[in-house]
Scaffold this active site. Structure first.
Site, short mmCIF file in Angstrom:
data_model
loop_
_atom_site.label_atom_id
_atom_site.label_comp_id
_atom_site.label_asym_id
_atom_site.label_seq_id
_atom_site.Cartn_x
_atom_site.Cartn_y
_atom_site.Cartn_z
N GLU A 245 0.87 -1.18 0.00
CA GLU A 245 0.00 0.00 0.00
C GLU A 245 0.90 1.21 0.00
OE1 GLU A 245 -3.09 -0.01 -0.50
OE2 GLU A 245 -3.50 -2.14 -0.16
N CYS A 279 -2.69 8.59 3.87
CA CYS A 279 -2.60 8.17 2.47
C CYS A 279 -3.94 8.39 1.78
CB CYS A 279 -2.20 6.71 2.39
SG CYS A 279 -3.24 5.67 3.42
P1 NAD Z 1 8.68 5.19 3.76
O1 NAD Z 1 8.57 4.51 2.45
O2 NAD Z 1 9.73 6.19 3.94
O3 NAD Z 1 8.90 4.11 4.91
C1 NAD Z 1 8.00 3.03 5.08
C2 NAD Z 1 8.74 1.92 5.79
O4 NAD Z 1 9.73 1.38 4.91
C3 NAD Z 1 9.48 2.37 7.05
O5 NAD Z 1 9.36 1.39 8.05
C4 NAD Z 1 10.90 2.47 6.55
O6 NAD Z 1 11.86 2.33 7.58
C5 NAD Z 1 10.97 1.30 5.60
N1 NAD Z 1 12.08 1.35 4.65
C6 NAD Z 1 12.77 2.43 4.22
N2 NAD Z 1 13.75 2.04 3.38
C7 NAD Z 1 13.67 0.70 3.24
C8 NAD Z 1 14.38 -0.27 2.50
N3 NAD Z 1 15.41 0.06 1.73
N4 NAD Z 1 14.01 -1.55 2.58
C9 NAD Z 1 12.95 -1.91 3.35
N5 NAD Z 1 12.24 -1.04 4.10
C10 NAD Z 1 12.59 0.26 4.05
O7 NAD Z 1 7.23 5.80 4.07
P2 NAD Z 1 6.82 6.71 5.34
O8 NAD Z 1 7.42 8.05 5.14
O9 NAD Z 1 7.07 5.99 6.62
O10 NAD Z 1 5.24 6.79 5.15
C11 NAD Z 1 4.63 7.71 4.33
C12 NAD Z 1 4.16 7.07 3.04
O11 NAD Z 1 3.33 5.97 3.35
C13 NAD Z 1 3.32 7.98 2.18
O12 NAD Z 1 3.69 7.84 0.83
C14 NAD Z 1 1.90 7.45 2.37
O13 NAD Z 1 1.02 7.69 1.32
C15 NAD Z 1 2.16 6.01 2.55
N6 NAD Z 1 1.03 5.37 3.21
C16 NAD Z 1 0.20 4.58 2.47
C17 NAD Z 1 -0.88 3.97 3.05
C18 NAD Z 1 -1.80 3.11 2.23
O14 NAD Z 1 -2.46 2.27 2.81
N7 NAD Z 1 -1.84 3.26 0.93
C19 NAD Z 1 -1.13 4.14 4.41
C20 NAD Z 1 -0.27 4.95 5.15
C21 NAD Z 1 0.82 5.56 4.53
#
Ligand code: NAD
Length: 476
Positions: A245, A279
């Protein structure tokens, strides 16, 4: 320093990182032990060792554990909601509501553990029957974002455990406190050693080590599109299942025939509550020309009445942005929108408060067009742009003119337009006369296009991802 949970043991490491309150950066919530690659691999090994036993465990036991988790979260909703708001910055009522929602999700999946069924079919061959059953997938990597630090982990961890999978959980860096509280509750509720593991640490280290590990059978990820792409690429060589997501650029269409007060309330909530850090936020307001000016002026007036401030203080409507980096990103997008010809009708200012925090007044940008950067890229802050359109047909075309497809909303009194929009909106979820944000805990959640990949989360559909099917042919 708060420890990690690996193989049923609380594990300390040499390095801790402070958890800072975005409403008051002098308030340090706690320090959290950071995992590295070695701890990640140990946790994955523990989850892999525990998988066969948990996969064959009694569903009543799984029910009882998940039920106890839900009960404790519900009983402590005020306290956990307080922690959530202190750590993430959404206001206290939203923090408590999220804790309640997390409890309900655990309760829902407690029940689902006892409802898993199969099918028995006659075969096309005489004397043979065919049995369709579902089995656990194995070790699930749970990678979560910061914006719903209790609800999103709950809607990934609860179904994973419910259907007999073991879990390696990596929360976002900014919200270790909620993750740790959840791990303590799971541990106390009787989850066997290794079945649930908590790894706090960097995405580039811990997250990367999870997605690169062949012992991880499935990854459920919520976060940005950029990280989602990494998860997908790293998973392909292992042929593992992924559920992702990601971002949104959700439209709220406002038609001339709508109830104006209701449309303003939907836009205000959908675009700005929870500091717009959802989101499902309504970041594109697509308004037909007959109501455009009245809608803008009503929305700007309502925005002016919102109180931005400390998430835990009485009377606050909008808490801080989550951190300095996100604040910078919000301001950068507002500036780009202005440079490209948008008009900042309201807000968009960094505010001073009694405490040092990341306060931004909600921003409304008018006079934008569908091709502007502000309407193509996710901001993830309290920023909404308005696109003026001729009529319903143009509104629908603009609503669908985006790489994203999470949720789409419409405010109208026309059954004809509402029904058409419900069918034609290119989004996984549609809201009619409701804010785009705000969903039920017991029904499927997810999007289309660049917003989502893989089977739905939540509700009974969650079993599609967290179980794998088996077709057995039996001749007595
Ligand atoms: P992010 O992508 O920066 O981080 C998400 C997770 O991924 C964190 O736990 C992070 O530590 C991890 N991560 C980072 N680099 C990684 C790697 N190389 N390998 C594996 N994991 C890694 O996102 P964020 O800033 O925490 O959240 C905001 C984003 O989330 C926004 O784009 C938002 O739209 C999205 N979001 C989507 C939904 C949905 O259901 N569609 C819900 C909530 C948030």
């Amino acid at each position: 320093m708060k420890p990690l949970l690996i193989g049923g043991e609380w594990v300390r490491t040499s390095h801790g990182v402070d958890d800072i309150n975005p409403s008051d950066t002098t308030d340090i919530i706690d320090s959290f032990a950071q995992a590295g690659v070695a701890e990640t691999q140990t946790a994955i090994a523990a989850a892999a060792d525990a998988a066969p036993g948990w996969g064959l465990s009694n569903p009543q036991d799984r029910h009882d554990i998940l039920r106890r988790v839900g009960d404790e979260i519900m009983a402590r909703a005020d306290e956990l909601g307080h922690l959530l708001s202190r750590e993430e910055g959404k206001i206290l009522s939203e923090g408590v509501a999220e804790a309640v929602r997390a409890a309900r999700i655990f309760h829902f999946f407690a029940g689902e553990a006892l409802r898993l069924s199969g099918e028995l079919l006659p075969s096309t061959r005489p004397g043979v029957t065919v049995e369709l059953t579902r089995e656990p997938v194995g070790v699930v990597g749970v990678i979560a974002p910061w914006n719903f630090p209790l609800a999103i982990p709950a809607w990934k961890i609860a179904p994973a455990l419910c259907y007999g999978n073991t879990v390696v959980f990596k929360p976002a860096e900014l919200v270790p406190g909620c993750a740790h509280a959840l791990a303590e509750i799971l541990h106390r509720s009787g989850v066997p050693a290794g079945v649930f593991n908590l790894l706090i640490g960097k995405g580039s280290v811990v997250g990367q080590a999870i997605i690169d590990d062949p012992r991880i059978d499935a990854i459920t990820f919520t976060g940005s599109q950029a990280t989602g792409e990494r998860v997908a690429r790293a998973s392909l060589p292992h042929m593992r299942r992924i559920q992702m997501e990601m971002g949104g650029k959700n439209p709220l269409v406002v038609l001339d025939d709508c109830d104006l007060d209701r449309a303003i309330a939907c836009a205000l909530d959908g675009a700005f509550f929870s500091t717009g850090q959802r989101c499902t936020a309504s970041s594109r307001l697509i308004v037909t020309e007959g109501i455009h000016d009245r809608f803008i002026s009503g929305l700007a007036d309502a925005m002016a009445r919102l109180k931005v401030g400390h998430a835990l203080h009485d009377g606050t409507d909008i808490g801080p942005v989550v951190d300095a980096t996100q604040l910078e990103q919000d301001l950068r997008y507002i500036e780009i929108a202005r440079r490209e010809g948008g008009h900042l009708r309201h807000g968009g200012e960094v505010l001073r408060s009694d405490t040092p925090g990341f306060f931004l007044s909600p921003a409304l940008i008018t006079g934008t067009t569908a091709d502007m950067t502000i309407n193509r890229e996710e901001v993830f802050g309290p920023v909404a742009s308005v696109i003026r359109v001729r009529d319903y047909d143009q509104a629908l075309a603009v609503a669908n003119d985006t790489p994203f497809g999470l949720v789409a909303g419409i405010c109208t009194s026309s059954l004809k337009h509402a029904s058409h929009f419900k069918r034609m909106a290119q989004a996984g979820m549609v809201m009619v006369n409701l804010p785009t944000a705000g969903v039920d805990p017991h029904v499927p959640f997810g999007g289309r296009k660049a917003s989502s990949h893989g089977p739905r989360e939540q509700g009974s559909w969650a079993r599609e991802f967290f179980t794998q099917g088996k077709t057995a042919y039996i001749h007595p």
